[in-house]
Motif scaffolding. Structure first.
Motif, PDB file in Angstrom:
ATOM      1  N   SER A  52       5.377  -8.151   0.121  1.00  0.00           N
ATOM      2  CA  SER A  52       6.283  -8.744  -0.855  1.00  0.00           C
ATOM      3  C   SER A  52       7.630  -8.034  -0.795  1.00  0.00           C
ATOM      4  CB  SER A  52       5.677  -8.625  -2.256  1.00  0.00           C
ATOM      5  OG  SER A  52       5.445  -7.266  -2.574  1.00  0.00           O
ATOM      6  N   VAL A  53       8.654  -8.724  -1.259  1.00  0.00           N
ATOM      7  CA  VAL A  53      10.005  -8.156  -1.222  1.00  0.00           C
ATOM      8  C   VAL A  53      10.731  -8.469  -2.530  1.00  0.00           C
ATOM      9  CG1 VAL A  53      10.987 -10.170  -0.036  1.00  0.00           C
ATOM     10  CG2 VAL A  53      12.143  -7.971   0.131  1.00  0.00           C
ATOM     11  N   ALA A  54      11.434  -7.447  -3.031  1.00  0.00           N
ATOM     12  CA  ALA A  54      12.265  -7.596  -4.229  1.00  0.00           C
ATOM     13  C   ALA A  54      13.729  -7.508  -3.817  1.00  0.00           C
ATOM     14  CB  ALA A  54      11.942  -6.499  -5.235  1.00  0.00           C
ATOM     15  N   PHE A  55      14.516  -8.427  -4.316  1.00  0.00           N
ATOM     16  CA  PHE A  55      15.962  -8.414  -4.087  1.00  0.00           C
ATOM     17  C   PHE A  55      16.624  -8.063  -5.417  1.00  0.00           C
ATOM     18  CE2 PHE A  55      14.423 -11.123  -0.730  1.00  0.00           C
ATOM     19  CZ  PHE A  55      15.217 -10.789   0.344  1.00  0.00           C
ATOM     20  N   ILE A  56      17.445  -7.028  -5.388  1.00  0.00           N
ATOM     21  CA  ILE A  56      18.144  -6.597  -6.590  1.00  0.00           C
ATOM     22  C   ILE A  56      19.626  -6.901  -6.412  1.00  0.00           C
ATOM     23  CG2 ILE A  56      18.708  -4.658  -8.098  1.00  0.00           C
ATOM     24  CD1 ILE A  56      16.143  -3.297  -7.046  1.00  0.00           C
ATOM     25  N   ASN A  93       6.497  -4.433  -2.052  1.00  0.00           N
ATOM     26  CA  ASN A  93       6.418  -3.558  -0.881  1.00  0.00           C
ATOM     27  C   ASN A  93       7.791  -3.133  -0.377  1.00  0.00           C
ATOM     28  OD1 ASN A  93       3.980  -5.774  -0.345  1.00  0.00           O
ATOM     29  ND2 ASN A  93       3.407  -3.629  -0.183  1.00  0.00           N
ATOM     30  N   PHE A  94       8.748  -4.043  -0.419  1.00  0.00           N
ATOM     31  CA  PHE A  94      10.102  -3.778   0.073  1.00  0.00           C
ATOM     32  C   PHE A  94      11.102  -4.076  -1.039  1.00  0.00           C
ATOM     33  CE2 PHE A  94       7.565  -5.311   3.663  1.00  0.00           C
ATOM     34  CZ  PHE A  94       7.620  -4.197   4.503  1.00  0.00           C
ATOM     35  N   ILE A  95      12.164  -3.266  -1.084  1.00  0.00           N
ATOM     36  CA  ILE A  95      13.220  -3.449  -2.081  1.00  0.00           C
ATOM     37  C   ILE A  95      14.553  -3.480  -1.344  1.00  0.00           C
ATOM     38  CG2 ILE A  95      14.349  -2.504  -4.112  1.00  0.00           C
ATOM     39  CD1 ILE A  95      11.631  -1.096  -4.720  1.00  0.00           C
ATOM     40  N   TYR A 104       8.192  -3.787 -12.816  1.00  0.00           N
ATOM     41  CA  TYR A 104       8.078  -5.013 -12.020  1.00  0.00           C
ATOM     42  C   TYR A 104       8.521  -4.765 -10.577  1.00  0.00           C
ATOM     43  CZ  TYR A 104       6.966  -8.506 -15.603  1.00  0.00           C
ATOM     44  OH  TYR A 104       6.343  -9.274 -16.546  1.00  0.00           O
ATOM     45  N   ILE A 105       9.653  -4.096 -10.426  1.00  0.00           N
ATOM     46  CA  ILE A 105      10.199  -3.841  -9.089  1.00  0.00           C
ATOM     47  C   ILE A 105       9.242  -2.988  -8.268  1.00  0.00           C
ATOM     48  CG2 ILE A 105      12.062  -2.668  -7.830  1.00  0.00           C
ATOM     49  CD1 ILE A 105      13.946  -3.617 -10.106  1.00  0.00           C
ATOM     50  N   GLY A 128      10.749 -11.436  -5.370  1.00  0.00           N
ATOM     51  CA  GLY A 128      11.260 -11.228  -6.714  1.00  0.00           C
ATOM     52  C   GLY A 128      12.769 -11.072  -6.681  1.00  0.00           C
ATOM     53  N   LEU A 129      13.447 -11.716  -7.606  1.00  0.00           N
ATOM     54  CA  LEU A 129      14.901 -11.589  -7.737  1.00  0.00           C
ATOM     55  C   LEU A 129      15.192 -10.908  -9.052  1.00  0.00           C
ATOM     56  CD1 LEU A 129      14.821 -13.765  -5.498  1.00  0.00           C
ATOM     57  CD2 LEU A 129      16.849 -14.713  -6.542  1.00  0.00           C
TER      58      LEU A 129
END
Length: 119
Positions: free
Chosen positions: A3-7, A114-116, A109-110, A36-37
């Motif tokens: 999974s990947v989170a974009f901040i 797996n990746f940020i 949440y973040i 995730g955004l």
């Protein structure tokens, strides 16, 4: 499944980083099932509807955010404190769900990704 989170933490039109972030999200949606955004600090300005960047001779890439549900991204997360610090109320007239979280919960949440990637 990875999974990947974009901040998103920058304002939309000071530089191209916001546009690059949205392009990256749309591209990543073809590879990752869980995306995730997260919009924090100045990044919350990217969600304000009815912006008119063409008046400063820029393209309105924020229209791409309206495509998120087509790419399987149905909810985005925003920092409640970022809105409060800037004297703004919640944004409700978007085509996707917005979940407002305090900074502590946002971090939780973040940390589930797996990746940020920060834009």
């Amino acid at each position: 499944m990875k999974s990947v989170a974009f901040i998103f933490s920058h304002s939309p039109y000071g530089c191209n980083i916001g546009r690059e972030g949205v392009d990256s999200v749309l591209s990543a949606s073809l590879v990752f099932k869980k995306i995730g955004l997260f919009f924090v600090n100045e990044g919350i300005f990217q969600l304000i509807p009815n912006q008119q960047p063409q008046k400063i001779l820029l393209h309105n890439y924020l229209l791409l955010l309206e495509l998120l549900p087509i790419y399987g991204i149905k909810t985005i997360y925003c920092c409640k404190k970022s809105f409060k610090d800037r004297g703004m109320s919640n944004i409700n007239n978007l085509s996707f769900n917005v979940k407002y979280l305090n900074p502590k919960d946002l971090k939780k949440y973040i940390n589930n990704y797996n990746f940020i990637i920060n834009f």
